[in-house]
Design a protein around this motif. Structure first.
Motif, mmCIF file in Angstrom:
data_model
loop_
_atom_site.group_PDB
_atom_site.id
_atom_site.type_symbol
_atom_site.label_atom_id
_atom_site.label_comp_id
_atom_site.label_asym_id
_atom_site.label_seq_id
_atom_site.Cartn_x
_atom_site.Cartn_y
_atom_site.Cartn_z
ATOM 1 N N LEU A 424 0.808 -1.225 0.000
ATOM 2 C CA LEU A 424 0.000 0.000 0.000
ATOM 3 C C LEU A 424 0.841 1.276 0.000
ATOM 4 O O LEU A 424 0.297 2.368 -0.067
ATOM 5 C CB LEU A 424 -0.910 0.001 1.239
ATOM 6 C CG LEU A 424 -1.892 -1.167 1.330
ATOM 7 C CD1 LEU A 424 -2.565 -1.184 2.697
ATOM 8 C CD2 LEU A 424 -2.954 -1.065 0.251
ATOM 9 N N TYR A 605 -1.717 2.189 6.313
ATOM 10 C CA TYR A 605 -1.934 3.576 5.897
ATOM 11 C C TYR A 605 -1.305 4.556 6.891
ATOM 12 O O TYR A 605 -0.726 5.567 6.501
ATOM 13 C CB TYR A 605 -3.433 3.864 5.741
ATOM 14 C CG TYR A 605 -4.074 3.174 4.557
ATOM 15 C CD1 TYR A 605 -3.395 3.082 3.347
ATOM 16 C CD2 TYR A 605 -5.348 2.620 4.637
ATOM 17 C CE1 TYR A 605 -3.973 2.447 2.254
ATOM 18 C CE2 TYR A 605 -5.929 1.992 3.557
ATOM 19 C CZ TYR A 605 -5.248 1.899 2.366
ATOM 20 O OH TYR A 605 -5.815 1.280 1.292
ATOM 21 N N GLU A 612 -5.372 9.781 5.212
ATOM 22 C CA GLU A 612 -6.646 10.103 4.567
ATOM 23 C C GLU A 612 -7.400 8.843 4.138
ATOM 24 O O GLU A 612 -8.612 8.891 3.899
ATOM 25 C CB GLU A 612 -6.425 11.032 3.364
ATOM 26 C CG GLU A 612 -5.811 10.401 2.124
ATOM 27 C CD GLU A 612 -4.286 10.295 2.171
ATOM 28 O OE1 GLU A 612 -3.707 10.537 3.254
ATOM 29 O OE2 GLU A 612 -3.680 9.963 1.136
ATOM 30 N N ARG A 613 -6.688 7.725 4.051
ATOM 31 C CA ARG A 613 -7.350 6.481 3.641
ATOM 32 C C ARG A 613 -7.857 5.670 4.838
ATOM 33 O O ARG A 613 -8.539 4.658 4.665
ATOM 34 C CB ARG A 613 -6.378 5.603 2.853
ATOM 35 C CG ARG A 613 -5.926 6.168 1.510
ATOM 36 C CD ARG A 613 -5.063 5.130 0.801
ATOM 37 N NE ARG A 613 -4.408 5.638 -0.377
ATOM 38 C CZ ARG A 613 -4.922 5.585 -1.613
ATOM 39 N NH1 ARG A 613 -6.097 5.032 -1.803
ATOM 40 N NH2 ARG A 613 -4.251 6.066 -2.639
ATOM 41 N N GLU B 125 -9.657 6.662 -1.477
ATOM 42 C CA GLU B 125 -8.992 7.627 -2.352
ATOM 43 C C GLU B 125 -7.813 8.242 -1.608
ATOM 44 O O GLU B 125 -7.894 8.500 -0.407
ATOM 45 C CB GLU B 125 -9.968 8.759 -2.735
ATOM 46 C CG GLU B 125 -11.176 8.319 -3.527
ATOM 47 C CD GLU B 125 -10.841 7.910 -4.962
ATOM 48 O OE1 GLU B 125 -9.768 8.319 -5.454
ATOM 49 O OE2 GLU B 125 -11.641 7.171 -5.556
ATOM 50 N N GLY B 129 -4.004 7.563 -5.821
ATOM 51 C CA GLY B 129 -5.152 7.153 -6.631
ATOM 52 C C GLY B 129 -6.136 6.326 -5.841
ATOM 53 O O GLY B 129 -6.156 6.360 -4.606
ATOM 54 N N THR B 130 -6.948 5.574 -6.565
ATOM 55 C CA THR B 130 -7.982 4.767 -5.913
ATOM 56 C C THR B 130 -7.437 3.371 -5.620
ATOM 57 O O THR B 130 -6.889 2.716 -6.507
ATOM 58 C CB THR B 130 -9.211 4.643 -6.827
ATOM 59 O OG1 THR B 130 -9.637 5.956 -7.182
ATOM 60 C CG2 THR B 130 -10.339 3.916 -6.119
ATOM 61 N N TYR B 131 -7.571 2.965 -4.388
ATOM 62 C CA TYR B 131 -7.239 1.586 -4.005
ATOM 63 C C TYR B 131 -8.566 0.854 -3.783
ATOM 64 O O TYR B 131 -9.427 1.330 -3.034
ATOM 65 C CB TYR B 131 -6.430 1.545 -2.702
ATOM 66 C CG TYR B 131 -5.005 2.032 -2.809
ATOM 67 C CD1 TYR B 131 -4.434 2.389 -4.035
ATOM 68 C CD2 TYR B 131 -4.209 2.131 -1.667
ATOM 69 C CE1 TYR B 131 -3.123 2.835 -4.116
ATOM 70 C CE2 TYR B 131 -2.899 2.577 -1.730
ATOM 71 C CZ TYR B 131 -2.362 2.933 -2.951
ATOM 72 O OH TYR B 131 -1.069 3.372 -3.011
#
Lengths: 615, 216
Positions: A424, A605, A612-613, B125, B129-131
């Motif tokens: 990630l 993350y 932010e994720r 997001e 990008g988008t995961y």
């Protein structure tokens, strides 16, 4: 303990300390220009070989060079490393805590609390005025807001009656808030005292006797110069030993400066002849520590093999029914256990050809940063090099953590964390460190005792400072992840000693030793907590407020609870198993259960700076 | 809540003694249907199945066999482990719309058509990008998680916590999806200290067994 009070810390001129440190650094640079001139203008200049070619001339050049070396060493060891760096580190540490005080003390005053008690253990209590205000049914507005009651307007009406009936709640809320501020203040002062004492130790350990100078030129020069050169080598060895044994008073940053100043030959000699003074030391670069620790590991495994053989030999001559035999047999079993643990660790981090192995999950090299067989055993293993990584995540395990686990399941879990960070992380390099560097409680009963965390706090502080000291380039985004009692370990170190970390992650925490995230010395916006809703630990916050509770003030993220009991009536299994399920895949018994992988994602993350994720 | 409180208490009690039959039961990990060595084949077969379904398949960059420790009464139990098979695309392929987005849609449709329960289907997001994440559990109980992230990855597990097998008992299974057995992308060498077995018959990466009966 140092005599520093909160008032003195509040009023301290940290800028003056920093200016003094900078002045010493400048002085060192100026003096180094003189030795440089000695070398270029004198040794290589008008006393150079093109002008003077004789044994005496060579002797003179050597003597001047040694004197210049001596002066540079002293400038580096004392003026720069000991004095200037100590002052600069102290200024930074004091200023950090002073800033916390500047935020905290006004809050205490605004809420009409008072700081009382000896400076070693401050209390934050309700002032007499606040007591009276509550007792006379005239609580302050902030307290009414916190308790959800309307402030009475002076008449005996329904609002006054509500306050009367809620007075216990009002008192409880005020005392609770005062308690949080008290935790915060005590933590600030604990870290300030720690910084004060560390600075004092670094200065106090400067040698009282002046260092030996090169022998003067003359008839006895040839007889004395070899002794002098030996004494210089012994001096380096003595310093290395003192640093490794923790008696030098030097911080990891100072150790790093000291190490940098050694010659290549001196460094190599220490690695080869005394790896025990190099491998475990915070402040020495990771690759060097790894080399030294691998040598130590080989040596300890060999040594244990010899001791096992000798013990087995001795057992053959003993009466199997005797107490002596029982004792020797128990010792033999311990030795075998230690050897098995170390061999497992060695197998894990070493390829078949003896070269350092890489993680099969990420392809990153393993680095051995320390190990110990004492007690349950310790080991610090990095997946990827923290000195060069963009992100560093240090995983601190909890109850049951041991050297056995460090070569097995705990390192597997760290490998999964490393894998997730790579998956990630957007291409950034993340080093994941398994820090099994403290004597962890063996079971849940022992885990109710804070002594294990208190015992490891200084070591965890030192480790984090070491990561910062040896980092190449920009400082990494550094996360400390504590699981279960490991979160108590992280919290205790952060609150009492101070840790050099950007983020703290408290997972399945029985408490972080304090009641508020503000007390942890890290921006509370970067304190994260997560406990899944089936984890039994949430009902046993024995080491302070549950970090996932709103009152604690940390960010929280989702972790699911994938484990279920193996039978409907085994009600205890799910809550117990879900305490360690934060990295698990689904349980076969409950294939349709919620996916629990969201916790892994969320952790990664945070570690890779993508808050932010987080969900 | 009462149930959880009792559970916490029970977990504490088990650390002290195990006298009564119930306490004895609490001291014993739940029985597992499988051993560690038996869970790799179904998981690997599930990946091989998926490769057939994915259009314009670019090939995986690597596969590894991860393990996650299992616990009993809140403490890791070294005798048990949970296996996770990991197949990963390259960063370059992961960034393509095909791998990042279309494969998620294909998998959703495929798994729904097979009647599998979708356990997770979400996206985030961020700067990268988008995961996207999608996860299903097959009828056989194989859990398949596709994470379309910076490195798009299949993470597949079967059997939950299982008793640890000796390394010698774990059989080599050739990788799916175009990874050459024993190559740098085949990151399972630690299970085979004597080297990746060469005696096995080469298996076409896109084929999968019809059933697992002879492998369980």
């Amino acid at each position: 303990m140092s005599e520093l009070t909160w008032e003195r810390l509040r009023d301290l001129d940290c800028g003056a300390i920093r200016t003094l440190g900078d002045a010493w650094k400048t002085y060192v640079d100026q003096q180094l220009a003189h030795t440089e001139r000695l070398r270029t203008d004198v040794i290589d200049g008008h006393l150079g070989t093109e002008h003077y070619e004789s044994d005496t001339a060579t002797q003179v050049r050597d003597q001047i060079a040694m004197t210049a070396d001596r002066y540079e060493d002293d400038l580096s060891d004392y003026a720069s490393t000991r004095i200037a760096t100590t002052l600069l580190e102290a200024a930074d540490a004091f200023e950090k805590e002073q800033n916390e005080l500047k935020e905290l003390v006004p809050l205490i005053e605004q809420h009409d609390f008072e700081i009382e008690g000896p400076h070693t253990e401050y209390d934050v209590n309700l002032s007499g005025g606040l007591h009276r205000a509550i007792l006379t049914l005239d609580p302050p507005q902030w307290l009414c807001d916190m308790c959800g009651v309307k402030k009475p307007d002076g008449f005996w009406d329904i609002d006054t009656l509500k306050v009367l009936f809620d007075s216990v709640d009002l008192y409880g809320t005020a005392i609770g808030l005062a308690g949080q501020y008290q935790d915060w203040l005590r933590s600030v002062m604990s870290r300030a005292h720690d910084a004060d004492e560390e600075a004092a130790a670094a200065l106090a350990e400067m040698r009282e006797n002046p260092t030996e100078l090169p022998p003067p030129l003359g008839a006895t020069y040839d007889d004395l110069v070899d002794d002098y050169k030996d004494s210089v080598s012994e001096e380096v060895a003595g310093e290395a030993q003192a640093i490794a044994e923790g008696t030098s008073g030097m911080s990891p940053e100072q150790v790093n400066e000291w190490w940098d100043h050694l010659s290549d030959a001196e460094r190599q000699a220490l690695i080869e002849e005394h790896p025990e003074w190099v491998g475990p030391v915070d402040g020495i670069p990771v690759e060097t520590r790894d080399t030294a620790n691998r040598t130590l590991l080989d040596s300890q495994i060999d040594g244990l093999g010899d001791r096992i053989a000798a013990k087995e030999q001795a057992l053959q001559g003993m009466d199997p029914e005797s107490e002596e035999y029982e004792k020797a047999k128990a010792e033999l079993d311990d030795l075998k256990h230690d050897k098995s643990d170390l061999t497992r660790l060695q197998d894990r981090i070493t390829d078949d050809d003896g070269s350092p192995a890489a993680s099969n999950q990420t392809g990153q090299d393993y680095y051995l940063l320390g190990f110990d067989t004492e007690g349950s055993g310790k080991a610090v293993v990095a997946i990827g090099n923290p000195d060069t990584a963009d992100n560093v995540n240090t995983y601190v395990p909890g109850t049951g953590g041991s050297l056995t686990g460090a070569g097995g399941g705990l390192l597997n879990r760290a490998d999964t964390m490393a894998f997730d960070a790579q998956r990630l992380g957007g291409g950034d390099e993340t080093a994941t460190v398994l820090w099994m560097g403290y004597d962890a409680p063996d079971d849940l009963i022992e885990a109710t005792d804070p002594k294990w965390a208190e015992g490891g706090a200084a070591d965890l502080e030192s480790f984090t400072k070491g990561v910062r000291a040896t980092a190449e380039g920009e400082p990494s985004n550094f996360t400390l992840t504590g699981h279960s009692y490991g979160s108590t370990m992280v919290g205790t170190a952060a609150a009492s000693e101070g840790v050099e970390a950007d983020n703290l992650m408290l997972i399945a925490s029985p408490g972080a030793s304090v009641d508020t995230a503000s007390a942890l010395g890290v921006d509370e916006n970067h304190v994260w907590a997560s406990t899944n809703d089936e984890d039994a630990i949430q009902y046993a916050p024995v080491h302070g407020e549950n970090p996932t509770h709103e009152e604690f003030g940390a960010n929280t993220f989702t972790s699911d609870s994938p484990r279920e009991g193996s039978d409907w009536w085994k009600f205890w299994e799910g809550p117990a198993e879900n305490h360690n399920s934060y990295w698990d895949q689904d349980d076969l018994n409950t294939p349709a259960n919620e996916a629990n992988d969201i916790s892994r994602d969320n952790q990664a993350y945070v570690v890779t700076g993508q808050e932010e994720r987080v969900r | 809540m009462t149930r959880l409180l009792l559970a916490g208490l029970a977990a504490l009690i088990t650390t002290v003694t195990a006298c009564s039959p119930m306490e004895k039961d609490m001291d014993t990990p739940p029985e597992s249907e499988y051993q560690q060595a038996e869970v790799y084949a179904p998981a690997e077969a599930a990946v091989a199945d998926l490769v057939d379904v994915l259009p314009d398949f670019p090939g995986f960059a690597n596969r590894s066999w991860g393990e996650i420790p299992c616990s009993h009464n809140g403490v890791d139990d070294p005798n048990y482990t949970s296996v996770e098979i990991r197949y990963q695309f390259s960063a370059e392929d992961s960034a393509t719309p095909l791998v990042n987005e279309e494969y998620v849609n294909v998998l959703r449709e495929h798994w729904t058509s097979l009647g599998y329960q979708i356990a997770r289907d979400d996206a985030t997001e961020g700067d990268g990008g988008t995961y996207r994440d999608i996860k299903a559990i097959t009828e056989e109980g194989v859990s398949i998680w596709y994470s379309a992230a910076y490195l798009a990855t299949f993470m597949v597990s079967f059997g939950g916590c299982v008793p640890v097998s000796d390394k010698g008992e774990i059989e080599y299974i050739p990788p799916a999806g175009g990874i050459t057995p024993g190559s740098d992308g085949d990151r399972v060498g630690n299970y085979f200290p004597e080297g990746i077995p060469t005696s096995h018959e080469a298996v076409a990466p896109f084929d999968s067994p019809e059933h697992f009966d002879d492998q369980l």
